[in-house]
Design a protein around this motif. Structure first.
Motif, short mmCIF file in Angstrom:
data_model
loop_
_atom_site.label_atom_id
_atom_site.label_comp_id
_atom_site.label_asym_id
_atom_site.label_seq_id
_atom_site.Cartn_x
_atom_site.Cartn_y
_atom_site.Cartn_z
N MET A 79 3.35 1.61 -2.09
CA MET A 79 3.98 1.67 -3.46
C MET A 79 3.07 2.77 -4.26
SD MET A 79 6.22 -0.38 -3.33
CE MET A 79 6.73 -1.08 -1.95
N ASN A 80 3.76 3.34 -5.52
CA ASN A 80 3.05 4.26 -6.35
C ASN A 80 3.07 3.78 -7.85
OD1 ASN A 80 1.93 6.58 -7.51
ND2 ASN A 80 3.76 7.61 -7.41
N PRO A 81 2.18 3.29 -8.28
CA PRO A 81 0.75 2.96 -7.47
C PRO A 81 0.91 1.64 -6.96
CG PRO A 81 0.40 2.35 -9.94
CD PRO A 81 2.01 2.75 -9.74
N PRO A 82 -0.18 1.45 -5.70
CA PRO A 82 -0.03 0.19 -5.11
C PRO A 82 -0.86 -0.84 -6.14
CG PRO A 82 -1.72 1.81 -4.28
CD PRO A 82 -0.80 2.45 -5.32
N LEU A 96 -3.00 7.98 2.77
CA LEU A 96 -4.01 8.89 1.80
C LEU A 96 -4.06 10.27 2.09
CD1 LEU A 96 -6.34 8.09 -0.26
CD2 LEU A 96 -7.85 7.93 1.69
N PRO A 144 3.58 11.01 -0.43
CA PRO A 144 4.08 9.79 0.04
C PRO A 144 5.30 9.72 0.99
CG PRO A 144 3.91 10.37 -2.26
CD PRO A 144 3.64 11.62 -1.35
N LYS A 204 0.61 -1.32 0.17
CA LYS A 204 -0.01 0.14 0.09
C LYS A 204 1.03 1.21 0.14
CE LYS A 204 -3.76 0.26 0.45
NZ LYS A 204 -5.07 0.62 -0.61
N PHE A 218 -5.51 2.78 -2.86
CA PHE A 218 -4.81 3.93 -2.98
C PHE A 218 -3.88 3.90 -2.15
CE2 PHE A 218 -9.45 4.99 -2.93
CZ PHE A 218 -9.37 5.74 -4.00
N GLN A 219 -2.71 4.74 -2.42
CA GLN A 219 -1.40 4.90 -1.84
C GLN A 219 -1.44 5.38 -0.46
OE1 GLN A 219 1.59 7.11 -3.79
NE2 GLN A 219 3.09 6.18 -2.76
#
Length: 98
Positions: A63-66, A74, A78, A61, A70-71
């Protein structure tokens, strides 16, 4: 104990004992018992997977993107690479603990 969770994740609107968004409480007391080999509510997998720590939902969760949803965190910037590395090391240690 990891210091990132209380500062970033356990605010009143997120993952505190009082407000468990996604059924996730990241308050320090009893944290490992609530995370290790426990099924995630926000997607497939375990919060901390003892057999495959790199696939722990707690890490995915970030990671970008997960791979789903949502990453985290929230609505906030990040985490830094150093913060993610700290959490990765903590998850590895938690997975290796008896």
């Amino acid at each position: 104990m990891i210091d990132i969770f209380p500062v970033i994740c356990t605010t009143s609107a997120c993952h505190s004992a009082q407000r468990q968004h996604g059924n996730l409480d990241l308050e320090p007391a009893g944290l490992l018992q609530r995370l290790v080999n426990k099924t995630a509510h926000s997607g497939p997998g375990l919060l901390i997977d003892k057999q495959n720590p790199a696939q722990s939902v707690l890490l995915l969760k970030l990671m970008n993107p997960p791979p789903f949803g949502f990453q985290m965190p929230l609505g906030a910037p990040p985490l830094s690479l150093a913060e993610v590395a700290c959490i990765q090391a903590w998850v590895q240690a938690a997975a290796a603990a008896p």
